[in-house]
Write a protein that holds these residues in place. Structure first.
Motif, PDB file in Angstrom:
ATOM      1  N   GLY A   7       0.617  23.706  58.410  1.00 21.41           N
ATOM      2  CA  GLY A   7       0.338  22.456  57.739  1.00 21.41           C
ATOM      3  C   GLY A   7       1.521  21.880  57.007  1.00 21.41           C
ATOM      4  N   SER A   8       2.732  22.310  57.347  1.00 25.72           N
ATOM      5  CA  SER A   8       3.914  21.808  56.652  1.00 25.72           C
ATOM      6  C   SER A   8       4.264  20.418  57.148  1.00 25.72           C
ATOM      7  N   ASP A   9       4.655  19.557  56.224  1.00 21.79           N
ATOM      8  CA  ASP A   9       5.072  18.194  56.570  1.00 21.79           C
ATOM      9  C   ASP A   9       6.565  17.990  56.402  1.00 21.79           C
ATOM     10  N   PHE A  10       7.278  19.053  56.243  1.00 19.52           N
ATOM     11  CA  PHE A  10       8.697  18.914  55.919  1.00 19.52           C
ATOM     12  C   PHE A  10       9.591  18.966  57.143  1.00 19.52           C
ATOM     13  N   GLY A  11       9.050  19.144  58.327  1.00 16.79           N
ATOM     14  CA  GLY A  11       9.881  19.161  59.519  1.00 16.79           C
ATOM     15  C   GLY A  11      10.593  20.494  59.687  1.00 16.79           C
ATOM     16  N   PHE A  12      11.745  20.439  60.318  1.00 16.07           N
ATOM     17  CA  PHE A  12      12.486  21.658  60.651  1.00 16.07           C
ATOM     18  C   PHE A  12      13.006  22.340  59.392  1.00 16.07           C
ATOM     19  N   PHE A  13      12.752  23.603  59.299  1.00 16.75           N
ATOM     20  CA  PHE A  13      13.185  24.401  58.143  1.00 16.75           C
ATOM     21  C   PHE A  13      14.403  25.220  58.540  1.00 16.75           C
ATOM     22  N   GLU A  14      15.476  25.053  57.811  1.00 15.46           N
ATOM     23  CA  GLU A  14      16.721  25.743  58.146  1.00 15.46           C
ATOM     24  C   GLU A  14      16.703  27.165  57.612  1.00 15.46           C
ATOM     25  N   VAL A  15      17.048  28.118  58.471  1.00 14.99           N
ATOM     26  CA  VAL A  15      17.083  29.514  58.066  1.00 14.99           C
ATOM     27  C   VAL A  15      18.200  29.719  57.045  1.00 14.99           C
ATOM     28  N   PRO A  16      17.927  30.390  55.921  1.00 20.56           N
ATOM     29  CA  PRO A  16      19.006  30.665  54.955  1.00 20.56           C
ATOM     30  C   PRO A  16      20.135  31.446  55.631  1.00 20.56           C
ATOM     31  N   MET A  17      21.373  31.021  55.371  1.00 21.66           N
ATOM     32  CA  MET A  17      22.513  31.614  56.068  1.00 21.66           C
ATOM     33  C   MET A  17      23.234  32.653  55.208  1.00 21.66           C
ATOM     34  N   HIS A  18      22.502  33.344  54.347  1.00 19.66           N
ATOM     35  CA  HIS A  18      23.136  34.331  53.502  1.00 19.66           C
ATOM     36  C   HIS A  18      23.604  35.516  54.342  1.00 19.66           C
ATOM     37  N   HIS A  19      24.753  36.065  53.954  1.00 22.05           N
ATOM     38  CA  HIS A  19      25.330  37.188  54.688  1.00 22.05           C
ATOM     39  C   HIS A  19      24.936  38.518  54.052  1.00 22.05           C
ATOM     40  N   TYR A  20      25.437  39.583  54.634  1.00 20.75           N
ATOM     41  CA  TYR A  20      25.129  40.920  54.120  1.00 20.75           C
ATOM     42  C   TYR A  20      25.637  41.074  52.692  1.00 20.75           C
ATOM     43  N   ASP A  21      24.794  41.609  51.820  1.00 21.43           N
ATOM     44  CA  ASP A  21      25.147  41.824  50.427  1.00 21.43           C
ATOM     45  C   ASP A  21      25.923  43.130  50.303  1.00 21.43           C
ATOM     46  N   LEU A  22      27.179  43.023  49.901  1.00 22.05           N
ATOM     47  CA  LEU A  22      28.045  44.200  49.799  1.00 22.05           C
ATOM     48  C   LEU A  22      27.798  45.029  48.549  1.00 22.05           C
ATOM     49  N   GLY A  23      26.927  44.555  47.662  1.00 19.05           N
ATOM     50  CA  GLY A  23      26.776  45.202  46.359  1.00 19.05           C
ATOM     51  C   GLY A  23      26.481  46.686  46.425  1.00 19.05           C
ATOM     52  N   ALA A  24      25.462  47.064  47.206  1.00 19.30           N
ATOM     53  CA  ALA A  24      25.076  48.468  47.275  1.00 19.30           C
ATOM     54  C   ALA A  24      26.177  49.341  47.860  1.00 19.30           C
ATOM     55  N   CYS A  59      28.170  34.291  47.086  1.00 12.84           N
ATOM     56  CA  CYS A  59      29.167  34.378  46.026  1.00 12.84           C
ATOM     57  C   CYS A  59      28.621  35.137  44.822  1.00 12.84           C
ATOM     58  N   CYS A  60      27.359  34.871  44.456  1.00 13.85           N
ATOM     59  CA  CYS A  60      26.736  35.597  43.337  1.00 13.85           C
ATOM     60  C   CYS A  60      26.712  37.091  43.608  1.00 13.85           C
ATOM     61  N   ASN A  61      26.263  37.473  44.804  1.00 15.28           N
ATOM     62  CA  ASN A  61      26.194  38.895  45.149  1.00 15.28           C
ATOM     63  C   ASN A  61      27.569  39.545  45.113  1.00 15.28           C
ATOM     64  N   LEU A  62      28.558  38.846  45.677  1.00 19.01           N
ATOM     65  CA  LEU A  62      29.903  39.406  45.727  1.00 19.01           C
ATOM     66  C   LEU A  62      30.515  39.510  44.330  1.00 19.01           C
ATOM     67  N   ALA A  63      30.317  38.489  43.507  1.00 25.80           N
ATOM     68  CA  ALA A  63      30.897  38.495  42.162  1.00 25.80           C
ATOM     69  C   ALA A  63      30.358  39.651  41.328  1.00 25.80           C
ATOM     70  N   VAL A  64      29.064  39.886  41.389  1.00 27.62           N
ATOM     71  CA  VAL A  64      28.466  40.986  40.637  1.00 27.62           C
ATOM     72  C   VAL A  64      28.981  42.329  41.137  1.00 27.62           C
ATOM     73  N   ALA A  65      29.120  42.450  42.454  1.00 29.99           N
ATOM     74  CA  ALA A  65      29.602  43.708  43.023  1.00 29.99           C
ATOM     75  C   ALA A  65      31.042  43.990  42.610  1.00 29.99           C
ATOM     76  N   VAL A  66      31.899  42.974  42.670  1.00 24.12           N
ATOM     77  CA  VAL A  66      33.305  43.164  42.303  1.00 24.12           C
ATOM     78  C   VAL A  66      33.434  43.508  40.815  1.00 24.12           C
ATOM     79  N   LYS A  67      32.596  42.912  39.998  1.00 22.32           N
ATOM     80  CA  LYS A  67      32.623  43.214  38.567  1.00 22.32           C
ATOM     81  C   LYS A  67      32.325  44.685  38.311  1.00 22.32           C
ATOM     82  N   MET A  68      31.424  45.255  39.096  1.00 24.61           N
ATOM     83  CA  MET A  68      31.036  46.654  38.918  1.00 24.61           C
ATOM     84  C   MET A  68      32.007  47.624  39.573  1.00 24.61           C
TER      85      MET A  68
END
Length: 426
Positions: free
Chosen positions: A151-168, A204-213
């Motif tokens: 029932g969505s009226d928003f049309g095509f939904f773009e898949v989030p293009m987030h990459h692998y989180d290096l934090g762990a 960028c958020c994931n990478l920044a937190v990982a580099v800080k640690m």
């Protein structure tokens, strides 16, 4: 003997040889190694296949010859000088890098990386990952159908293009000292899409937190990843007061004046020695912020601002900073739309600064008058050994005389040979 004229006693292997063959064939089930005599251990290691499970060999085998075979059988080019002259370190660093380069979010099992951590954490000191794959897009028609059913009226939904989180990963590598990253896809060919090269804010958020640690990290390079001002400020906030970072490379990105201002704050809130901001979008405002930080800094030894647009306002600000700075040894301002006013100030720098050994003003319109100013400032300088003025239009005579002075400085800087001991009595 009469039945087989070719039979001889030498054809029967000794019992020791049969035992060693058995150990090699059954090594996966019964990996006895430390209980062998040195000469027998050497024979077993030389015969072990390189395809054994890493869960078995990683912490059991330290022999460099074995890991050399693992590397040379897998990769055509193997230069261990970049890996601390250790074949085992080279194997685990490159093996981990290959997994990260081929990792597809939402498709590849994350345990491929997580299960490798306890096996490689004692050997990985540097990671160079020049590719990060985005998630695989679901077929557009299928997505539209799914959205219609819901029932969505928003049309095509773009898949989030987030990459692998290096934090762990990188926070679990206690000896990691260098991290070189590029968010993009190599050899995409006809499948090119701009989304393949999108470094998202969440990335960028994931990478920044990982580099800080990652408290032991000394070198951080994030290049060709479309890092803009907002992402730069986010990275800087997490790098302030970093205990060990000495080199930061954000070259070939989209950093403008606001990002440069953030980096200016970082310069005096860290132990940075090398800063590379080559090929960004920094203008005179950002250069002035960097210069203001540089004037007070006592750790930075190398600054690269090549291929920006700081112009004379930024160039003059850099010159004024170098009149007081006593630690910077190398500065690159090539291709920054500089002209004679910057040369006039840099002539004062060359006359007063006793620390700089390398200056690059190439591909700027310095002009003949600017060249004469630089020549005059260099007259009493004894420390500068490299001065790049290619395509700066300073004139042949000035360029020749400057090169003569640089040659004299290089010659004087060479260590003199030790004196010969006096000849003894005959």
């Amino acid at each position: 003997i009469l039945e087989d004229p070719e039979w001889c006693l030498a054809a029967v292997p000794p019992l020791t040889e049969l035992c060693l063959q058995h150990i090699v064939h059954n090594f996966t089930e019964n990996p006895i190694l430390d209980r062998l005599l040195p000469e027998h251990k050497r024979k077993v290691l030389d015969r072990l296949p390189t395809g054994l499970p890493l869960t078995l060999t990683a912490n059991l085998i330290s022999d460099e010859d074995y890991w050399k075979r693992c590397c040379t059988e897998r990769w055509q080019v193997c230069d261990i000088s970049n890996y601390g002259d250790s074949w085992k370190r080279m194997f685990f660093e490159r093996h981990l890098e290959n997994i990260l380069k081929c990792f597809v979010p939402n498709t590849t099992d994350p345990n491929q990386v997580l299960e490798l951590i306890p096996l490689c954490k004692d050997y990985v000191r540097k990671l160079e990952v020049d590719q990060f794959l985005p998630p695989v897009k679901v077929d557009q028609k299928e997505e539209i159908d799914d959205l219609s059913d819901s029932g969505s009226d928003f049309g095509f939904f773009e898949v989030p293009m987030h990459h692998y989180d290096l934090g762990a990963l990188i926070t679990a590598l206690p000896h990691l000292e260098e991290l070189h990253l590029t968010y993009g896809v190599k050899d995409c060919g006809m499948n090119f899409e701009w989304n393949l090269f999108k470094f998202t804010y969440q990335d960028c958020c994931n990478l920044a937190v990982a580099v800080k640690m990652c408290h032991n990290l000394k070198v951080f390079k994030l290049t060709r990843s479309n890092v803009d001002d907002d992402k730069t400020r986010l990275l800087v906030r997490n790098l302030l007061d970093h205990p060990s970072l000495v080199e930061l490379n954000l070259s070939h990105n989209l950093i403008g004046d606001k990002g440069a201002q953030a980096v200016g704050k970082l310069i005096n809130r860290s132990k940075l020695e090398i800063l590379d901001l080559c090929n960004n979008q920094i203008h005179h405002v950002g250069a002035q912020a960097l210069a203001q930080a540089l004037a007070k800094n006592c750790t930075l030894t190398s600054l690269n601002l090549r291929l920006n647009c700081v112009e004379d306002e930024g160039g003059e600000a850099m010159g004024r900073a170098l009149l007081t700075n006593t630690t910077l040894k190398s500065i690159h301002l090539g291709s920054n739309r500089l002209s004679e006013p910057t040369a006039v100030l840099f002539s004062q720098v060359l006359a007063q600064n006793a620390t700089l050994t390398y200056v690059n003003l190439s591909c700027n319109h310095i002009g003949p008058d600017g060249g004469k100013q630089l020549l005059e400032g260099l007259t009493g300088n004894t420390t500068l050994t490299e001065f790049d003025l290619r395509l700066a239009e300073v004139g042949q005579e000035s360029e020749y005389l400057i090169n003569q002075m640089l040659w004299a400085n290089r010659h004087a800087a060479r260590p003199s040979p030790p004196p010969h001991p006096p000849a003894g009595p005959l």
